[in-house]
Design an enzyme around this catalytic site. Structure first.
Site, PDB file in Angstrom:
ATOM      1  N   HIS A 184       0.771  -1.178  -0.055  1.00 55.53           N
ATOM      2  CA  HIS A 184      -0.080  -0.037   0.073  1.00 55.53           C
ATOM      3  C   HIS A 184       0.811   1.266  -0.057  1.00 55.53           C
ATOM      4  O   HIS A 184       0.562   2.252  -0.663  1.00 55.53           O
ATOM      5  CB  HIS A 184      -1.024  -0.129   1.141  1.00 55.53           C
ATOM      6  CG  HIS A 184      -1.640   1.007   1.490  1.00 55.53           C
ATOM      7  ND1 HIS A 184      -1.528   2.026   2.697  1.00 55.53           N
ATOM      8  CD2 HIS A 184      -2.763   1.750   0.634  1.00 55.53           C
ATOM      9  CE1 HIS A 184      -2.304   3.064   2.499  1.00 55.53           C
ATOM     10  NE2 HIS A 184      -3.049   2.968   1.356  1.00 55.53           N
TER      11      HIS A 184
ATOM     12  N   GLU B  51       1.996   1.920  -3.525  1.00 55.35           N
ATOM     13  CA  GLU B  51       0.884   2.457  -4.184  1.00 55.35           C
ATOM     14  C   GLU B  51       1.079   3.898  -4.265  1.00 55.35           C
ATOM     15  O   GLU B  51       0.930   4.551  -4.953  1.00 55.35           O
ATOM     16  CB  GLU B  51      -0.277   1.869  -3.777  1.00 55.35           C
ATOM     17  CG  GLU B  51      -1.521   2.360  -4.529  1.00 55.35           C
ATOM     18  CD  GLU B  51      -2.743   2.781  -3.626  1.00 55.35           C
ATOM     19  OE1 GLU B  51      -3.191   3.837  -3.610  1.00 55.35           O
ATOM     20  OE2 GLU B  51      -3.227   1.740  -2.857  1.00 55.35           O
TER      21      GLU B  51
ATOM     22  N   GLU C 173      -3.615   8.492   7.221  1.00 58.43           N
ATOM     23  CA  GLU C 173      -4.842   7.434   6.601  1.00 58.43           C
ATOM     24  C   GLU C 173      -5.000   6.546   7.581  1.00 58.43           C
ATOM     25  O   GLU C 173      -6.321   5.956   7.768  1.00 58.43           O
ATOM     26  CB  GLU C 173      -4.287   7.052   5.459  1.00 58.43           C
ATOM     27  CG  GLU C 173      -5.370   6.340   4.567  1.00 58.43           C
ATOM     28  CD  GLU C 173      -5.053   5.706   3.269  1.00 58.43           C
ATOM     29  OE1 GLU C 173      -5.525   4.744   2.828  1.00 58.43           O
ATOM     30  OE2 GLU C 173      -3.958   6.266   2.628  1.00 58.43           O
TER      31      GLU C 173
END
Length: 460
Positions: free
Chosen positions: A78, A81, A158
């Site tokens: 992630h 990404e 996040e």
């Protein structure tokens, strides 16, 4: 800055196997099969025609997700990404995103347990440009500490927003960790916080060099184009990228031992307004199931917990008002064994034991008696209708194929799903409930309000 989309396992998979469809949809299920070809360097290309609007969706799927990370470096798939938007020698940070914005397109990215994907939806005449950008960042990514470390802070923020401050997400994390004793699906896609905090530039680059290569990717193009137009573009952009010879043909991961004990986890949080119960069962995926089994599990989930006519909803919400909601779902799109889940929100004053006894009774009845013919037909029709409506969206079609192909299915497997749903019998559904919905295969999670702070206040 491009927006980044971290998908929970459930959300990612839900998107993908709305593709459970029955045979009456066969004619409408992209009646022409998508065109497909593979470059000499191993890149698989799939082209889905949809000529209704002059728009195309480009999606590149890498066969690497959180379950492929090095132990101790959770969250790396992630994190990378996010870093894929940091620019290359040829195209500095922000240029790709600004170009998409300027031409009126949109873009995003997502990470799951089995794959990482990047997509752009743009006017059809911009496809070649998008392809050039995407091919460039497959190998040309430039990472410097000054953009890697701030991005790690973005990921941690996040994490705080989506997990730390979200009791449902934290319970989900605990259930998955308890369900998978040995398989890396037990790790959160976003990562464990202490491990995210240690991720750095070298970790990201090593992961990128190891997994980002044409022979580990599937390029899906959906929209107002065809294979004759797409092939030369792909050859001009991706064909010159060399394959990564160290990527194994098959992904081998530690597998789960046969479950032997039911587990429970309880999460108490002062922010919980609505207590809830979730139960996850370890079950086979569309890729690991015996013939007919995944389709039977899909029909079982629809029968048990999809909509106001489903067995759980009727038993818990309609017949006896014990709950405000009840649902069930099966996540078929997965490389390794997956989850069948049940979720119930009890009414105020109703304890979990009352709700669970009804859930257990519904499962026991399904495991003993074949479902009524009219119920079976109704849920198959629902599955068909959902699939037909979903085809109205080229991005959804690209997701079906990308998600299926990166988790071990073939184009034919994805297209013949309607036939398999049609063939499901009441006896297969009963057998699936009996074999797979056993307590020993489950983790039950309880989300409750934590009132300890209030009690402390009263004492003081």
């Amino acid at each position: 800055m491009s927006s980044h989309h971290f998908m929970s396992i459930a959300a990612a998979l839900l998107c993908l196997f709305a593709a459970s469809v029955s045979a009456s949809a066969q004619a409408t299920f992209a009646s022409e099969p998508p065109a497909s070809f593979t470059l000499p360097n191993g890149l698989q290309v799939v082209v889905i025609q949809d000529h209704r609007t002059p728009v195309v969706t480009q999606m590149i799927w890498y066969r690497v997700g959180s379950a492929d990370e090095t132990p101790g470096k959770s969250g790396l798939a992630h994190f990378l990404e996010h870093l894929m938007f940091k620019g290359t020698q040829k195209h500095p940070a922000g240029e790709f995103s600004q170009t998409v914005l300027r031409i009126g397109g949109n873009e995003n990215a997502f990470t799951s347990v089995d794959y990482t994907g990047y997509f752009q939806r743009v006017p059809r005449d911009q496809l070649a440009k998008m392809m050039e950008f995407e091919a460039d960042r497959m190998t040309g990514l430039v990472l410097k500490d000054e953009n890697v470390l701030p991005e790690r802070d973005v990921v941690l923020e996040e994490y705080n927003m989506r997990v730390a401050n979200n009791p449902e997400a934290r319970l989900n994390e605990q259930i998955m960790a308890a369900l998978y004793l040995n398989h890396p699906y037990g790790r959160p896609v976003i990562g464990w916080k202490p491990e995210i905090e240690k991720l750095g530039r070298e970790d990201a680059l090593a992961f990128y060099r190891r997994f980002y290569a044409p022979n580990n990717a599937t390029l899906v193009i959906a929209g107002d184009t065809d294979v004759n137009e797409v092939r030369p573009m792909v050859e001009a952009t991706f064909a010159k990228i060399p394959a990564q010879p160290d990527i194994p043909a098959r992904r081998i991961r530690p597998q789960e031992p046969e479950p032997v004990a039911p587990r429970t986890v309880t999460l108490a949080d002062p922010h919980v307004e609505q207590p809830s119960m979730q139960r996850f069962y370890l079950v086979p995926s569309a890729t690991t199931a015996a013939p007919g089994e995944a389709a039977a599990l899909d029909v079982l989930a629809q029968l048990m917990g999809s909509g106001s006519n489903s067995y759980l909803y009727r038993a818990l919400v309609v017949d006896k008002p014990l709950a405000v909601n009840a649902s069930a779902s099966y996540q078929g799109t997965s490389l390794d064994p997956t989850q069948f889940s049940i979720a119930v929100s009890p009414r105020s004053g109703v304890d979990f034991a009352q709700v669970e006894s009804v859930v257990d009774r519904v499962i026991a009845e399904l495991a003993q008696n074949p479902a009524r013919a009219e119920d079976l037909e109704r849920v198959k029709t629902q599955l068909v209708a959902e699939a037909i409506y979903a085809q109205d969206n080229q991005a959804t079609m690209a997701r079906w194929y990308g998600g299926g192909l990166t988790t071990g299915l073939s184009i034919e497997d994805i297209r013949s799903w309607p036939d398999r749903i049609k063939a499901v019998t009441a006896e297969q559904v009963r057998a699936a409930a009996q074999k797979w919905l056993q307590k020993t295969r489950s983790v039950t999670g309880y989300l409750i309000k934590d009132n300890s702070a209030k009690r402390e206040e009263k004492r003081s």
